[in-house]
Design an enzyme around this catalytic site. Structure first.
Site, PDB file in Angstrom:
ATOM      1  CD1 TRP A 153      -0.485  -1.906   3.040  1.00 17.08           C
ATOM      2  CD2 TRP A 153       0.691   0.171   3.360  1.00 17.08           C
ATOM      3  NE1 TRP A 153       0.230  -1.903   4.065  1.00 17.08           N
ATOM      4  CE2 TRP A 153       0.890  -0.711   4.334  1.00 17.08           C
ATOM      5  CE3 TRP A 153       1.177   1.431   3.508  1.00 17.08           C
ATOM      6  CZ2 TRP A 153       1.881  -0.467   5.469  1.00 17.08           C
ATOM      7  CZ3 TRP A 153       2.307   1.828   4.466  1.00 17.08           C
ATOM      8  CH2 TRP A 153       2.361   0.799   5.650  1.00 17.08           C
ATOM      9  CG  ASN A 154       5.022   1.368   0.844  1.00 17.44           C
ATOM     10  OD1 ASN A 154       4.484   0.326  -0.062  1.00 17.44           O
ATOM     11  ND2 ASN A 154       6.163   1.393   0.960  1.00 17.44           N
ATOM     12  CE  LYS A 177      -4.219  -9.290  -2.830  1.00 17.83           C
ATOM     13  NZ  LYS A 177      -4.014  -7.878  -2.263  1.00 17.83           N
ATOM     14  N   GLY A 230       6.487  -6.132  -0.433  1.00 16.27           N
ATOM     15  CA  GLY A 230       5.910  -6.121   0.981  1.00 16.27           C
ATOM     16  C   GLY A 230       6.628  -6.593   2.016  1.00 16.27           C
ATOM     17  N   GLY A 231       5.884  -7.246   3.058  1.00 12.65           N
ATOM     18  CA  GLY A 231       6.586  -7.516   4.272  1.00 12.65           C
ATOM     19  C   GLY A 231       7.417  -8.847   4.206  1.00 12.65           C
ATOM     20  CD  GLU A 252      11.592  -3.060  -2.466  1.00 11.70           C
ATOM     21  OE1 GLU A 252      11.633  -3.114  -1.001  1.00 11.70           O
ATOM     22  OE2 GLU A 252      10.892  -2.224  -2.829  1.00 11.70           O
ATOM     23  CG  LEU A 253      11.175  -9.068   0.989  1.00  8.41           C
ATOM     24  CD1 LEU A 253      11.713 -10.123   1.690  1.00  8.41           C
ATOM     25  CD2 LEU A 253       9.908  -9.103   0.488  1.00  8.41           C
ATOM     26  CB  CYS A 286      10.936  -0.635   1.284  1.00  9.17           C
ATOM     27  SG  CYS A 286      11.133   0.287  -0.168  1.00  9.17           S
ATOM     28  CD  GLU A 384      10.493  -2.716   7.396  1.00 13.09           C
ATOM     29  OE1 GLU A 384       9.746  -3.669   6.977  1.00 13.09           O
ATOM     30  OE2 GLU A 384      10.788  -1.985   6.384  1.00 13.09           O
TER      31      GLU A 384
HETATM   32  O1  TXE Z   1       2.310  -6.069   4.191  1.00  9.42           O
HETATM   33  P1  TXE Z   1       2.087  -7.253   3.319  1.00  9.42           P
HETATM   34  P2  TXE Z   1       1.278  -5.535   5.236  1.00  9.42           P
HETATM   35  C1  TXE Z   1       6.664  -4.039   5.618  1.00  9.42           C
HETATM   36  C2  TXE Z   1       6.310  -3.315   6.938  1.00  9.42           C
HETATM   37  C3  TXE Z   1       4.980  -3.583   7.368  1.00  9.42           C
HETATM   38  C4  TXE Z   1       4.551  -5.103   7.177  1.00  9.42           C
HETATM   39  C5  TXE Z   1       3.303  -5.561   7.156  1.00  9.42           C
HETATM   40  O2  TXE Z   1       7.076  -3.499   7.787  1.00  9.42           O
HETATM   41  O3  TXE Z   1       4.730  -3.218   8.852  1.00  9.42           O
HETATM   42  O4  TXE Z   1       5.542  -5.317   5.965  1.00  9.42           O
HETATM   43  O5  TXE Z   1       2.578  -4.765   6.204  1.00  9.42           O
HETATM   44  C6  TXE Z   1      -0.155  -9.387   0.042  1.00  9.42           C
HETATM   45  N1  TXE Z   1      -0.154 -14.311  -0.009  1.00  9.42           N
HETATM   46  N2  TXE Z   1       5.929  -3.609   4.366  1.00  9.42           N
HETATM   47  O6  TXE Z   1       0.755  -6.390   6.037  1.00  9.42           O
HETATM   48  O7  TXE Z   1       1.185  -8.541   4.085  1.00  9.42           O
HETATM   49  C7  TXE Z   1      -1.139  -8.097   0.327  1.00  9.42           C
HETATM   50  O8  TXE Z   1      -2.569  -8.288   0.112  1.00  9.42           O
HETATM   51  C8  TXE Z   1       0.156 -13.898  -1.046  1.00  9.42           C
HETATM   52  C9  TXE Z   1       7.320  -3.151   3.727  1.00  9.42           C
HETATM   53  O9  TXE Z   1       0.589  -4.397   4.657  1.00  9.42           O
HETATM   54  O10 TXE Z   1       3.510  -7.998   3.026  1.00  9.42           O
HETATM   55  C10 TXE Z   1      -0.608  -7.060  -0.083  1.00  9.42           C
HETATM   56  O11 TXE Z   1      -1.169  -6.979  -1.680  1.00  9.42           O
HETATM   57  N3  TXE Z   1      -0.069 -12.214  -0.910  1.00  9.42           N
HETATM   58  C11 TXE Z   1       6.815  -2.851   2.213  1.00  9.42           C
HETATM   59  C12 TXE Z   1       0.920  -7.490  -0.445  1.00  9.42           C
HETATM   60  O12 TXE Z   1       0.964  -8.990  -0.132  1.00  9.42           O
HETATM   61  C13 TXE Z   1      -0.173 -11.974   0.399  1.00  9.42           C
HETATM   62  C14 TXE Z   1       5.598  -2.286   1.989  1.00  9.42           C
HETATM   63  C15 TXE Z   1       1.785  -6.742   0.592  1.00  9.42           C
HETATM   64  O13 TXE Z   1       1.231  -7.002   2.070  1.00  9.42           O
HETATM   65  C16 TXE Z   1      -0.544 -12.795   1.375  1.00  9.42           C
HETATM   66  C17 TXE Z   1       4.422  -2.679   3.001  1.00  9.42           C
HETATM   67  C18 TXE Z   1      -0.250 -14.150   0.975  1.00  9.42           C
HETATM   68  N4  TXE Z   1      -0.187 -15.086   2.259  1.00  9.42           N
HETATM   69  C19 TXE Z   1       4.904  -3.282   4.136  1.00  9.42           C
HETATM   70  N5  TXE Z   1      -0.740 -11.865   2.343  1.00  9.42           N
HETATM   71  C20 TXE Z   1       7.885  -2.641   1.208  1.00  9.42           C
HETATM   72  N6  TXE Z   1       9.081  -3.278   0.975  1.00  9.42           N
HETATM   73  O14 TXE Z   1       7.950  -1.473   0.726  1.00  9.42           O
HETATM   74  C21 TXE Z   1      -0.605 -10.491   2.195  1.00  9.42           C
HETATM   75  N7  TXE Z   1      -0.361 -10.455   0.983  1.00  9.42           N
END
Ligand code: TXE
Length: 492
Positions: A153-154, A177, A230-231, A252-253, A286, A384
């Protein structure tokens, strides 16, 4: 107030979910629902991926050569350029990022499409200098098939552009997605892709939640690559589900990126760089420079100045031009920040600024927060937060600074502030991170790659080789000899 309703695009058709289910997205500035999206389940994901696979194999898409794909991407870049304000407003509304930040980001977005468009027809095979005189071999770079792009979302548009553009340049099809917290701008982007003339079904978007929609997509047997941002915890699920199908991955985490301030730095400039690193985007980046390593001789002076500067940051409505820090994007992220702050306090970290929600009538606002930590092994120095929380520690020597910088599970980015050119290059060489900024921070370019070491993930996005990451190399062997094949039981 009625909610804005969005549909998904599957195989070029704008549609709701098979189940008819929808979910609401909340405006981070007010914590109230503002939009509604289809809640895609496995059957919707199947439709999207199967269509993407069909289109990938179709003569229509195959006949659009690399030069023509480049033109389509350029057109998409033009359309983004014509819609900057709309996209920026929408992204800001959806994820609470400051309008001045989303405007700047979207303003640069076309460059990713233009640059990658130029790369599309420069993907070349090689003729191999073989050690066998009766053979010739050459290579062909082929697209992979269906790519799944899972986006957080960021910075939805930016993080999508660096996946979508190279994937299409290479001739793949893609299913996007978005995060359940920020889906709107990706839907708009797919509309622009359609307007650009990209054939139906080449780009689809499915909206929904991670464990359902995201998991169905990343584990789909027809998906050949998952490009994920994502995370780290979610990434482990994605790795496991992709393992079932041997899908390629780029991850890219997050990070715990160090910013190292040496005593010889231009301290005013460093101050701005540190504030940009951790308080811009309310720390929800990130590459957030969340660990501040400051040389002891300037430690107190620098930290006092930082506290003073951060205390004046204007927290407010992201839609207003004068706001400098907006809300956290989600209620969950606000809770994450609060829990980190509590843990840091419990562990004895010294609170120098903030440490509480910001006093606004509504919305998920948090104050800029600064903690002094006793050791690099402290919880706050290692984990983080993804929020406006800086963890600060002094160091004496360059060697010590490097040891602390590298003593982390993460390795996404780093900053170094010094006027000593030799030291700048030494630190750049010795820090284990995918990006290091010298006397600046948070600069991106279509020409520069991003990606991390260790728990920050693997694979690189953006830059000259971004398109290659969406291709497979095939080797073609030609027998130049007119003699018949000899002994069938010996490897030649
Ligand atoms: O991210 P998620 P969240 C880090 C940051 C944050 C943590 C959690 O530390 O506190 O991640 O954030 C999809 N199978 N970053 O919960 O869950 C989800 O729907 C497949 C770093 O928001 O990682 C979304 O589209 N997909 C980061 C995407 O994954 C799945 C940016 C990211 O969500 C899934 C954001 C699954 N099982 C958060 N579960 C960066 N690197 O910039 C979730 N998703």
């Amino acid at each position: 107030m009625s909610l804005q309703e969005f549909n998904m695009s599957i195989a070029g058709e704008w549609t709701g979910a098979n189940s008819g289910k929808v979910f609401e997205s909340l405006d981070p500035a007010t914590a109230s629902p503002w939009a509604q999206f289809p809640d895609a389940d496995e059957s919707d994901v199947n439709r999207a991926v199967e269509a993407a696979d069909r289109v990938f194999k179709s003569s229509e898409w195959r006949s659009i050569n690399a030069t023509a794909r480049g033109k389509l991407l350029r057109k998409l870049g033009d359309l983004v350029a014509q819609n900057i304000e709309t996209l920026a407003q929408l992204e800001s509304r959806d994820n609470g990022k400051l309008i001045r930040e989303t405007r700047a980001q979207v303003n640069y977005l076309p460059e990713f499409f233009y640059y990658t468009a130029g790369l599309a027809d420069k993907v070349e095979g090689e003729t191999l200098p073989l050690d066998k005189t009766d053979m010739m071999a050459y290579t062909i770079r082929e697209p992979l098939g269906v790519v799944a792009a899972i986006i957080p979302w960021n910075s939805p548009l930016y993080l999508t552009a660096i996946k979508l553009a190279p994937a299409l340049a290479a001739g793949n099809t893609i299913v996007l997605k978005p995060s359940e917290h920020a889906s709107a701008t990706l839907i708009e982007l797919v509309k622009l892709a359609e307007l650009a003339g990209i054939p139906k079904g080449v780009v689809s978007v499915v909206t929904g939640f991670g464990p359902s929609t995201g998991a169905a997509l990343s584990s789909h047997p027809l998906v050949r690559k998952v490009a994920f941002t994502g995370g780290a915890a979610t990434a482990k699920h994605v790795i496991r589900s992709s393992a079932e199908n041997f899908a390629k991955l780029s991850l890219e985490l997050g990070g715990k990126s160090p910013q190292i301030v040496f005593e010889d730095a231009d301290l005013d400039s460093a101050l701005n760089g540190i504030v940009a690193g951790i308080f811009a985007a309310s720390g929800q980046s990130c590459v957030a420079g969340s660990r501040l390593l400051i040389q002891r001789s300037v430690y107190n002076k620098f930290l006092d100045a930082l506290v003073e500067k951060a205390s004046k940051i204007k927290i407010g409505d992201p839609a207003l031009d004068e706001s400098e820090m907006g809300p956290m994007a989600t209620a969950q992220q606000l809770a994450v920040v609060e829990s980190f702050v509590e843990q840091a306090k419990k562990q004895g970290a010294k609170l120098r600024l903030g440490g509480e929600r910001a006093d606004l009538e509504k919305g998920w606002y948090y104050q800029p927060t600064i903690f002094e930590c006793a050791a690099n092994s402290d919880y706050l120095m290692q984990e983080e937060v993804f929020g406006p929380v800086a963890a600060v520690i002094p160091f004496d020597t360059e060697e010590e600074a490097l040891a602390m910088a590298n003593d982390s599970n993460y390795g996404l980015a780093a900053g170094v502030w010094t006027r000593d050119i030799a030291r700048a290059h030494r630190v750049a060489r010795d820090v284990h991170s995918g990006i290091i900024w010298v006397n600046t921070y948070r600069v991106v370019s279509a020409m520069a790659s991003i990606g991390g070491y260790k728990h920050s993930g693997y694979g690189r996005e953006s830059g000259i080789d971004s398109v290659l990451a969406y291709t497979e190399r095939k080797t073609v062997w030609i027998n130049l000899s007119s003699d018949p094949m000899s002994d069938p039981f010996v490897m030649r």
